[in-house]
Design a protein around this motif. Structure first.
Motif, PDB file in Angstrom:
ATOM      1  N   MET A   1       0.810  -1.198   0.178  1.00  0.00           N
ATOM      2  CA  MET A   1       0.093   0.027  -0.153  1.00  0.00           C
ATOM      3  C   MET A   1       0.923   1.182   0.021  1.00  0.00           C
ATOM      4  O   MET A   1       1.639   1.290   0.772  1.00  0.00           O
ATOM      5  CB  MET A   1      -0.994  -0.067   1.201  1.00  0.00           C
ATOM      6  CG  MET A   1      -1.915   1.125   1.348  1.00  0.00           C
ATOM      7  SD  MET A   1      -3.123   0.617   2.552  1.00  0.00           S
ATOM      8  CE  MET A   1      -4.311  -0.569   1.428  1.00  0.00           C
ATOM      9  N   PRO A   2       0.610   2.078  -0.895  1.00  0.00           N
ATOM     10  CA  PRO A   2       1.642   3.170  -1.022  1.00  0.00           C
ATOM     11  C   PRO A   2       1.597   4.129   0.273  1.00  0.00           C
ATOM     12  O   PRO A   2       0.455   4.350   0.816  1.00  0.00           O
ATOM     13  CB  PRO A   2       1.068   3.860  -2.201  1.00  0.00           C
ATOM     14  CG  PRO A   2       0.298   3.357  -2.844  1.00  0.00           C
ATOM     15  CD  PRO A   2      -0.346   2.093  -2.032  1.00  0.00           C
ATOM     16  N   LEU A   3       2.589   4.960   0.604  1.00  0.00           N
ATOM     17  CA  LEU A   3       2.630   5.730   1.650  1.00  0.00           C
ATOM     18  C   LEU A   3       1.651   6.915   1.239  1.00  0.00           C
ATOM     19  O   LEU A   3       1.670   7.406   0.197  1.00  0.00           O
ATOM     20  CB  LEU A   3       4.047   6.391   1.744  1.00  0.00           C
ATOM     21  CG  LEU A   3       4.224   7.436   2.579  1.00  0.00           C
ATOM     22  CD1 LEU A   3       3.925   7.194   4.250  1.00  0.00           C
ATOM     23  CD2 LEU A   3       5.620   7.899   2.570  1.00  0.00           C
ATOM     24  N   GLU A   4       0.660   7.335   2.317  1.00  0.00           N
ATOM     25  CA  GLU A   4      -0.396   8.185   1.889  1.00  0.00           C
ATOM     26  C   GLU A   4       0.025   9.668   2.682  1.00  0.00           C
ATOM     27  O   GLU A   4       0.549   9.547   3.768  1.00  0.00           O
ATOM     28  CB  GLU A   4      -2.013   7.862   2.503  1.00  0.00           C
ATOM     29  CG  GLU A   4      -2.389   6.568   1.628  1.00  0.00           C
ATOM     30  CD  GLU A   4      -3.671   6.050   2.105  1.00  0.00           C
ATOM     31  OE1 GLU A   4      -4.405   6.948   2.483  1.00  0.00           O
ATOM     32  OE2 GLU A   4      -3.825   5.119   2.329  1.00  0.00           O
ATOM     33  N   SER A   5      -0.280  10.502   2.126  1.00  0.00           N
ATOM     34  CA  SER A   5      -0.212  11.719   2.627  1.00  0.00           C
ATOM     35  C   SER A   5      -1.087  11.808   3.785  1.00  0.00           C
ATOM     36  O   SER A   5      -2.302  11.505   3.550  1.00  0.00           O
ATOM     37  CB  SER A   5      -0.575  13.049   1.764  1.00  0.00           C
ATOM     38  OG  SER A   5       0.518  13.048   0.952  1.00  0.00           O
ATOM     39  N   CYS A   6      -1.014  12.434   4.821  1.00  0.00           N
ATOM     40  CA  CYS A   6      -1.895  12.657   6.030  1.00  0.00           C
ATOM     41  C   CYS A   6      -3.054  13.596   5.511  1.00  0.00           C
ATOM     42  O   CYS A   6      -2.796  14.648   5.018  1.00  0.00           O
ATOM     43  CB  CYS A   6      -1.157  13.242   7.191  1.00  0.00           C
ATOM     44  SG  CYS A   6      -2.316  13.770   8.556  1.00  0.00           S
ATOM     45  N   LYS A   7      -4.240  13.312   5.711  1.00  0.00           N
ATOM     46  CA  LYS A   7      -5.344  14.121   5.298  1.00  0.00           C
ATOM     47  C   LYS A   7      -5.398  15.560   5.740  1.00  0.00           C
ATOM     48  O   LYS A   7      -5.939  16.266   5.334  1.00  0.00           O
ATOM     49  CB  LYS A   7      -6.639  13.376   5.765  1.00  0.00           C
ATOM     50  CG  LYS A   7      -7.019  13.295   7.169  1.00  0.00           C
ATOM     51  CD  LYS A   7      -8.111  12.843   7.593  1.00  0.00           C
ATOM     52  CE  LYS A   7      -8.244  12.932   9.424  1.00  0.00           C
ATOM     53  NZ  LYS A   7      -9.515  12.587   9.768  1.00  0.00           N
TER      54      LYS A   7
END
Length: 127
Positions: A1-7
């Protein structure tokens, strides 16, 4: 799962932020931006199941297990202006001279921080 930017950090994705740094004229920012893009690519290549959220603070990348800026950051990564990466968790600070060593330190830091205790993938990768 790709690293996601914090919302909560909506202005740019992590890739956009570090690409902007990498496009700056001259060191140290362009070097830091390129190193962090390489680090994010490494995270995206090795993690397929584990949810990891990223929050930038200046040029540092803080890794969170919850998608909220107020949650605890478990691991922090800073590209060195010379070469390599500074990786820290809690009171432990490590230095990796290259991306291969950074991967090892990242996995150890993620395990020791106890931020992803239910991640079977992390446990498999760390062996």
């Amino acid at each position: 799962m790709p690293l996601e930017s914090c919302k909560d950090q909506k202005s740019q994705t992590l890739i956009e932020f570090y690409t902007e740094l990498s496009n700056r004229d001259g060191p140290p920012w362009n070097k830091i931006g390129n190193a962090m893009l390489k680090f994010i690519q490494m995270i995206n290549e090795i993690f397929k199941e584990t949810k990891i959220f990223g929050l930038t603070s200046h040029a540092n990348l803080n890794l969170l297990s919850k998608n909220e800026y107020t949650s605890t950051w478990h691991v922090s990564i800073q590209a060195s202006v010379l070469e390599g990466y500074h990786i820290s968790h809690k009171d432990v600070k490590l230095f990796a001279k290259d991306i291969i060593e950074a991967k090892e330190h990242l996995l150890n830091a993620m395990i020791k921080s106890n931020g992803w205790p239910k991640s079977e993938e992390l446990k498999r990768l760390q062996k």
